[in-house]
Design an enzyme around this catalytic site. Structure first.
Site, PDB file in Angstrom:
ATOM      1  N   ARG A  35      -2.428  12.898   0.089  1.00 41.18           N
ATOM      2  CA  ARG A  35      -1.051  12.396   0.037  1.00 41.18           C
ATOM      3  C   ARG A  35      -0.629  12.111  -1.398  1.00 41.18           C
ATOM      4  NH1 ARG A  35       1.752   8.397   4.406  1.00 41.18           N
ATOM      5  NH2 ARG A  35       0.888  10.039   5.736  1.00 41.18           N
ATOM      6  N   GLU A  63       4.417   5.649   2.531  1.00 42.87           N
ATOM      7  CA  GLU A  63       3.180   4.930   2.250  1.00 42.87           C
ATOM      8  C   GLU A  63       2.185   5.805   1.496  1.00 42.87           C
ATOM      9  OE1 GLU A  63      -0.814   3.286   4.487  1.00 42.87           O
ATOM     10  OE2 GLU A  63       0.972   3.689   5.713  1.00 42.87           O
ATOM     11  N   SER A  85      -2.469   0.977   0.922  1.00 41.07           N
ATOM     12  CA  SER A  85      -2.267  -0.307   1.590  1.00 41.07           C
ATOM     13  C   SER A  85      -3.462  -1.191   1.295  1.00 41.07           C
ATOM     14  CB  SER A  85      -2.092  -0.124   3.103  1.00 41.07           C
ATOM     15  OG  SER A  85      -3.304   0.317   3.681  1.00 41.07           O
ATOM     16  N   ARG A 138      -8.645  11.689  11.072  1.00 43.53           N
ATOM     17  CA  ARG A 138      -7.735  11.010  11.988  1.00 43.53           C
ATOM     18  C   ARG A 138      -7.102  12.033  12.929  1.00 43.53           C
ATOM     19  NH1 ARG A 138      -4.900   6.542   7.870  1.00 43.53           N
ATOM     20  NH2 ARG A 138      -6.895   5.729   7.101  1.00 43.53           N
TER      21      ARG A 138
END
Length: 431
Positions: free
Chosen positions: A386, A345, A348, A258
């Site tokens: 993460r 976050e 998801s 990304r």
């Protein structure tokens, strides 16, 4: 893309969805106009073809005296058909362009608004209490010899990193745990390609407004995926799936890329927001009427995984303006980051209804044997970098060690603590 029948029958519903997203309502009117123009072009082309066929028959039956006029009429009609077909092709292109500009129609009950308007549904687990100065994951990771940002930047630039020693073993342990849990739940494991064609990117909704987030290999006209969702969806493009036995589920592992365009100055420290990471992604194809229930199942599997990692978290219902192009509803799971004193976050899951399947021509057969668009859903089981950051922070101890959750220990050679300077232990498979 959205169902054009829904647009024609209930344009106000589509406009309400656009308002909830904070998107341009005029695009709905533009799509309606393009749809009407295309249908008119189809009718004109079909009518002219019918006349041309009749004229061709008339030529065969014409007398010598009638023949010149009939031939002239046939020639004129042939030119008109050619022009009409060209107009139809242009109308098809205009319709597709207008169609692609409309995001999925949000579900009833999705909170309106943007990033700050998500609604917390539940909070799970107790927040850790540290009676010592809390360190962030980078400080902990560097002390453990697990994370090397400086050399990552030297080799690849900002927001790249090396995972070394216990950091690398944590990556493998998380991937093994995630895949083993997914297989136990009935998912087919997949190692997915990280480079895909433009059709897969467009079909899953990651081009257009999301162009700036994507890395493109221009020489080969390929894109680096930001999630294996893209490859997993594209895997069955232009196919009719057998869903008679229930949803078809895949657990895909891939590296993800990304550009993080527009995130200048956000999370520049550590491995929370980076340009490359590895991820295990759940993906499901099902009948549209099964999608809402399947969505809750994906969410439940994500929650179970975080509970195995002994991480406190909350589940939030994402607001319409933060859903992205393809999702009609999305739930995020945000885990606690002690150094920031907030939830961030971690995973998801999105219900994309038939939106992606319409773009990618993925269908199933209904009870009458007729092909219909399938529903697609995705859910992150483990975004590894993460998750490592969160694990290090939540499970840190005063002496610099890090508690290893029980579920991860079999994949880390049984060790209960990660400690600075520790001797690495190779994982030993159980019999």
């Amino acid at each position: 893309m959205i169902d054009l029948r829904l647009l024609r029958e209930n344009p106000d519903l589509v406009k309400a969805s656009q308002r909830a997203r904070g998107a341009d309502e005029s695009r709905v009117d533009a799509l309606l106009a393009a749809d009407a123009a295309r249908r008119e072009a189809v009718k004109r082309t079909d009518d002219l073809r019918g006349e041309q066929k009749s004229a061709s028959q008339a030529v065969k039956k014409a007398t010598p005296e009638e023949r010149p006029a009939v031939l002239e009429r046939a020639k004129t009609l042939a030119a008109q058909v050619k022009d009409a077909e060209e107009a139809l092709r242009a109308a098809d292109v205009a319709l597709r362009e207008a169609h692609l500009r409309i995001p999925n129609v949000v579900h009833d009950g999705v909170p309106p608004g943007g990033e700050d308007d998500a609604v917390t549904l539940r909070t799970v687990g107790e927040l850790p209490v540290h009676d010592f100065p809390v360190r962030d994951h980078l400080e902990i990771g560097e002390a453990l010899g697990a994370i090397d940002m400086e050399r990552g930047a030297k080799v690849s630039g900002a927001r790249f990193y090396f995972l070394t020693g216990p950091g690398a073993l944590l990556e493998f342990a998380l991937a093994q745990l995630a895949i083993s849990r997914a297989v136990a739940a009935g998912f087919t494991p997949v190692i997915a390609p990280a480079l895909v064609r433009p059709e897969a990117m467009e079909g899953t909704g990651f081009l257009g407004e999301h162009d700036e987030e994507v890395y493109r290999v221009e020489r080969d006209d390929l894109y680096l995926v930001g999630t294996s969702e893209v490859a997993l969806a594209g895997m069955h493009s232009n196919e009719v799936l057998d869903l008679a036995a229930g949803p078809r589920r895949y657990a895909g592992w891939s590296s993800c890329f990304r550009r993080e365009a527009g995130s200048y100055g956000k999370d520049t420290r550590g491995i929370i927001r980076v340009h490359w990471f590895d991820k295990v992604e759940m993906f499901s194809f099902c009948r549209p009427e099964e999608a809402a229930e399947e969505h809750l199942r994906l969410l439940a599997w994500e929650e179970e995984f975080l509970q195995l990692l002994e991480l406190p978290y909350r589940v939030v219902d994402i607001a319409a303006g933060d859903l992205g192009t393809s999702a009609a509803r999305k739930y995020d799971i945000e885990a606690w980051f002690p150094s920031q004193g907030t939830y961030r976050e971690l995973t998801s899951t999105s219900d994309c209804t038939t939106f992606q399947a319409r773009r990618l021509a993925i269908r199933y057969r209904d009870a009458d044997g007729r092909p219909q668009p399938a529903a697609t859903l995705n859910g992150t089981l483990c975004a590894i970098a993460r998750t490592i950051a969160c694990l290090l922070e939540v499970h840190q101890r005063a002496d610099g060690s890090v508690h290893v959750p029980v579920a991860l220990r079999p994949w880390l050679g049984g060790v209960e603590l990660l400690t600075p300077g520790m001797t690495l232990v190779a994982p030993v498979p159980t019999a």
